[in-house]
Design a protein around this motif. Structure first.
Motif, PDB file in Angstrom:
ATOM      1  N   UNK A  17      -2.080  15.198   2.330  1.00 52.75           N
ATOM      2  CA  UNK A  17      -0.827  14.877   3.014  1.00 52.75           C
ATOM      3  C   UNK A  17      -1.021  14.630   4.505  1.00 52.75           C
ATOM      4  N   UNK A  18      -2.225  14.904   5.006  1.00 54.44           N
ATOM      5  CA  UNK A  18      -2.489  14.742   6.432  1.00 54.44           C
ATOM      6  C   UNK A  18      -2.610  13.263   6.798  1.00 54.44           C
ATOM      7  N   UNK A  19      -2.712  13.005   8.084  1.00 51.21           N
ATOM      8  CA  UNK A  19      -2.869  11.631   8.577  1.00 51.21           C
ATOM      9  C   UNK A  19      -4.088  10.969   7.940  1.00 51.21           C
ATOM     10  N   UNK A  20      -5.210  11.685   7.895  1.00 52.69           N
ATOM     11  CA  UNK A  20      -6.428  11.121   7.309  1.00 52.69           C
ATOM     12  C   UNK A  20      -6.247  10.895   5.812  1.00 52.69           C
ATOM     13  N   UNK A  21      -5.597  11.842   5.159  1.00 48.35           N
ATOM     14  CA  UNK A  21      -5.355  11.683   3.725  1.00 48.35           C
ATOM     15  C   UNK A  21      -4.471  10.488   3.432  1.00 48.35           C
ATOM     16  N   UNK A  22      -3.467  10.285   4.262  1.00 48.43           N
ATOM     17  CA  UNK A  22      -2.567   9.146   4.062  1.00 48.43           C
ATOM     18  C   UNK A  22      -3.285   7.823   4.323  1.00 48.43           C
ATOM     19  N   UNK A  23      -4.181   7.817   5.299  1.00 48.92           N
ATOM     20  CA  UNK A  23      -4.951   6.598   5.558  1.00 48.92           C
ATOM     21  C   UNK A  23      -5.819   6.242   4.343  1.00 48.92           C
ATOM     22  N   UNK A  24      -6.404   7.255   3.735  1.00 52.10           N
ATOM     23  CA  UNK A  24      -7.205   7.002   2.529  1.00 52.10           C
ATOM     24  C   UNK A  24      -6.345   6.418   1.422  1.00 52.10           C
ATOM     25  N   UNK A  25      -5.130   6.938   1.289  1.00 50.68           N
ATOM     26  CA  UNK A  25      -4.217   6.430   0.265  1.00 50.68           C
ATOM     27  C   UNK A  25      -3.891   4.962   0.517  1.00 50.68           C
ATOM     28  N   UNK A  26      -3.610   4.619   1.760  1.00 49.42           N
ATOM     29  CA  UNK A  26      -3.279   3.232   2.105  1.00 49.42           C
ATOM     30  C   UNK A  26      -4.481   2.332   1.885  1.00 49.42           C
ATOM     31  N   UNK A  27      -5.648   2.789   2.337  1.00 50.09           N
ATOM     32  CA  UNK A  27      -6.876   1.997   2.135  1.00 50.09           C
ATOM     33  C   UNK A  27      -7.094   1.696   0.653  1.00 50.09           C
ATOM     34  N   UNK A  28      -6.951   2.721  -0.179  1.00 46.72           N
ATOM     35  CA  UNK A  28      -7.198   2.536  -1.606  1.00 46.72           C
ATOM     36  C   UNK A  28      -6.198   1.567  -2.220  1.00 46.72           C
ATOM     37  N   UNK A  29      -4.931   1.707  -1.845  1.00 48.84           N
ATOM     38  CA  UNK A  29      -3.901   0.818  -2.387  1.00 48.84           C
ATOM     39  C   UNK A  29      -4.135  -0.619  -1.953  1.00 48.84           C
ATOM     40  N   UNK A  30      -4.500  -0.815  -0.684  1.00 48.16           N
ATOM     41  CA  UNK A  30      -4.773  -2.167  -0.195  1.00 48.16           C
ATOM     42  C   UNK A  30      -5.995  -2.765  -0.892  1.00 48.16           C
ATOM     43  N   UNK A  31      -7.019  -1.955  -1.080  1.00 49.80           N
ATOM     44  CA  UNK A  31      -8.222  -2.451  -1.772  1.00 49.80           C
ATOM     45  C   UNK A  31      -7.877  -2.885  -3.186  1.00 49.80           C
ATOM     46  N   UNK A  32      -7.045  -2.110  -3.866  1.00 45.69           N
ATOM     47  CA  UNK A  32      -6.646  -2.468  -5.226  1.00 45.69           C
ATOM     48  C   UNK A  32      -5.802  -3.737  -5.237  1.00 45.69           C
ATOM     49  N   UNK A  33      -4.872  -3.842  -4.295  1.00 47.01           N
ATOM     50  CA  UNK A  33      -3.998  -5.015  -4.254  1.00 47.01           C
ATOM     51  C   UNK A  33      -4.781  -6.286  -3.948  1.00 47.01           C
ATOM     52  N   UNK A  34      -5.893  -6.156  -3.239  1.00 45.83           N
ATOM     53  CA  UNK A  34      -6.700  -7.321  -2.874  1.00 45.83           C
ATOM     54  C   UNK A  34      -7.732  -7.671  -3.943  1.00 45.83           C
ATOM     55  N   UNK A  35      -7.914  -6.799  -4.908  1.00 47.65           N
ATOM     56  CA  UNK A  35      -8.863  -7.066  -5.984  1.00 47.65           C
ATOM     57  C   UNK A  35      -8.248  -8.041  -6.989  1.00 47.65           C
ATOM     58  N   UNK A  36      -9.074  -8.581  -7.857  1.00 46.24           N
ATOM     59  CA  UNK A  36      -8.592  -9.536  -8.850  1.00 46.24           C
ATOM     60  C   UNK A  36      -7.998  -8.796 -10.043  1.00 46.24           C
ATOM     61  N   UNK A  37      -6.700  -8.913 -10.182  1.00 44.83           N
ATOM     62  CA  UNK A  37      -6.009  -8.232 -11.270  1.00 44.83           C
ATOM     63  C   UNK A  37      -6.160  -9.003 -12.575  1.00 44.83           C
ATOM     64  N   UNK A  38      -6.201  -8.269 -13.656  1.00 45.32           N
ATOM     65  CA  UNK A  38      -6.264  -8.868 -14.980  1.00 45.32           C
ATOM     66  C   UNK A  38      -5.918  -7.805 -15.997  1.00 45.32           C
ATOM     67  N   UNK A  39      -5.186  -8.205 -17.014  1.00 41.99           N
ATOM     68  CA  UNK A  39      -4.853  -7.295 -18.109  1.00 41.99           C
ATOM     69  C   UNK A  39      -5.833  -7.462 -19.267  1.00 41.99           C
ATOM     70  N   UNK A  40      -7.008  -7.998 -18.984  1.00 40.21           N
ATOM     71  CA  UNK A  40      -7.937  -8.350 -20.051  1.00 40.21           C
ATOM     72  C   UNK A  40      -8.317  -7.156 -20.925  1.00 40.21           C
ATOM     73  N   UNK A  41      -8.612  -6.018 -20.313  1.00 37.74           N
ATOM     74  CA  UNK A  41      -8.997  -4.852 -21.116  1.00 37.74           C
ATOM     75  C   UNK A  41      -7.830  -4.352 -21.961  1.00 37.74           C
ATOM     76  N   UNK A  42      -6.647  -4.276 -21.363  1.00 38.29           N
ATOM     77  CA  UNK A  42      -5.468  -3.820 -22.098  1.00 38.29           C
ATOM     78  C   UNK A  42      -5.112  -4.790 -23.213  1.00 38.29           C
ATOM     79  N   UNK A  43      -5.171  -6.085 -22.911  1.00 40.76           N
ATOM     80  CA  UNK A  43      -4.864  -7.088 -23.932  1.00 40.76           C
ATOM     81  C   UNK A  43      -5.881  -7.046 -25.067  1.00 40.76           C
ATOM     82  N   UNK A  44      -7.153  -6.860 -24.705  1.00 37.73           N
ATOM     83  CA  UNK A  44      -8.193  -6.777 -25.729  1.00 37.73           C
ATOM     84  C   UNK A  44      -7.990  -5.554 -26.615  1.00 37.73           C
ATOM     85  N   UNK A  45      -7.703  -4.421 -25.999  1.00 36.81           N
ATOM     86  CA  UNK A  45      -7.494  -3.191 -26.767  1.00 36.81           C
ATOM     87  C   UNK A  45      -6.339  -3.348 -27.754  1.00 36.81           C
TER      88      UNK A  45
END
Length: 276
Positions: A116-144
């Motif tokens: 919940x600290x400032x550093x912890x929140x920065x990590x949360x934002x970094x992770x979310x931004x990294x995920x949003x910038x990655x190439x999304x695909x439902x390929x595994x879910x669709x395959x399953x």
């Protein structure tokens, strides 16, 4: 079942399969006591959690960053990281390095710092931004889902003369069928057919469609030349020839003695030739 994990709607009696305790302590941004499942901004954490995954799936960086920040500051870091880890296996194109980044950011936020600290929140934002910038695909879910539906369709007509509505992409794995090349020394059928190192090197170890790079191809040819199995030049060439992308499993056997190793096998006992 895994499919039930997302059937969590809120604190009004809906099914909740996530067991960590609610972060109720403290007040909202306007000083009112927080309710069960409520964030500091007065949102339902189930809604924010769902928003987070949909935002990274749709590559909405700002919304993803906010949702991660809201969950982290409100005491729901466990929900945030659980959702991001779910995203990288459910909604991400395979091979994206962000899966490793999310793990690292979580370690920093939860083991080195207060989530919940400032550093912890920065990590949360970094992770979310990294995920949003990655190439999304439902390929595994669709395959399953497709594979499960195909399994059910096959089981439904088992013992009848009917064909399944849909089938596995490989149908039946039979020797002499489309995937005959898999029956080498690493399978019981291949061993019965005397398909030892020679067969494996010429057919089973081929890669594609890019093929081996020059160095790897050189090593393969040298290994075959030094083997107890004798290969002619055509066999050496075929072993490192790229697989045809239009006919990945068609591997025409034109060499002498299709069933066995071909050529003179001086001493195949103990020659493993690598993995399957």
């Amino acid at each position: 079942m895994d499919e039930d994990r997302q059937a969590t709607f809120g604190s009004d009696g809906s099914l909740d399969t996530e067991t960590p305790p609610e972060a109720r302590e403290g007040t909202t941004d306007w000083g009112e006591p927080k309710g069960d499942g409520e964030t500091d901004g007065g949102y339902n954490r189930y809604d924010v959690s769902s928003l987070l995954q949909k935002a990274v799936r749709r590559s909405d960086e700002e919304v993803a960053a906010w949702a991660a920040w809201e969950l982290a500051r409100s005491g729901y870091a466990w929900n945030l990281w659980d959702r991001l880890h779910l995203y990288v296996v459910e909604d991400l194109r395979a091979g994206q390095d962000v899966a490793l980044l999310v793990e690292r950011y979580e370690t920093l936020a939860t083991e080195r710092w207060d989530p919940q600290s400032w550093k912890g929140r920065l990590c949360a934002i970094h992770a979310a931004l990294a995920c949003a910038r990655a190439q999304s695909s439902r390929e595994a879910s669709n395959a399953d889902e497709f594979f499960r539906n195909a399994a059910a369709a096959r089981a439904e007509v088992r013992g009848t003369d009917e064909d399944p509505a849909v089938d596995f992409p490989v149908a039946d794995l039979d020797p002499d069928g489309p995937y005959d090349v898999i029956f080498d020394k690493h399978t019981a059928e291949g061993s019965r057919r005397d398909r030892g190192e020679g067969f494996f090197k010429r057919f089973g170890a081929r890669v594609g469609p890019e093929g081996e790079d020059a160095q790897s191809a050189r090593w393969q040819r040298l290994n075959m030349a030094l083997s107890d199995v004798e290969y002619d030049e055509a066999e050496l060439d075929h072993a490192v020839e790229p697989v045809d992308p239009e006919h990945r499993w068609e591997d025409p056997v034109t060499f002498e003695d299709e069933g066995g190793d071909g050529g003179a096998d001086r001493s195949e006992s103990g020659a493993d030739g690598g993995g399957s």
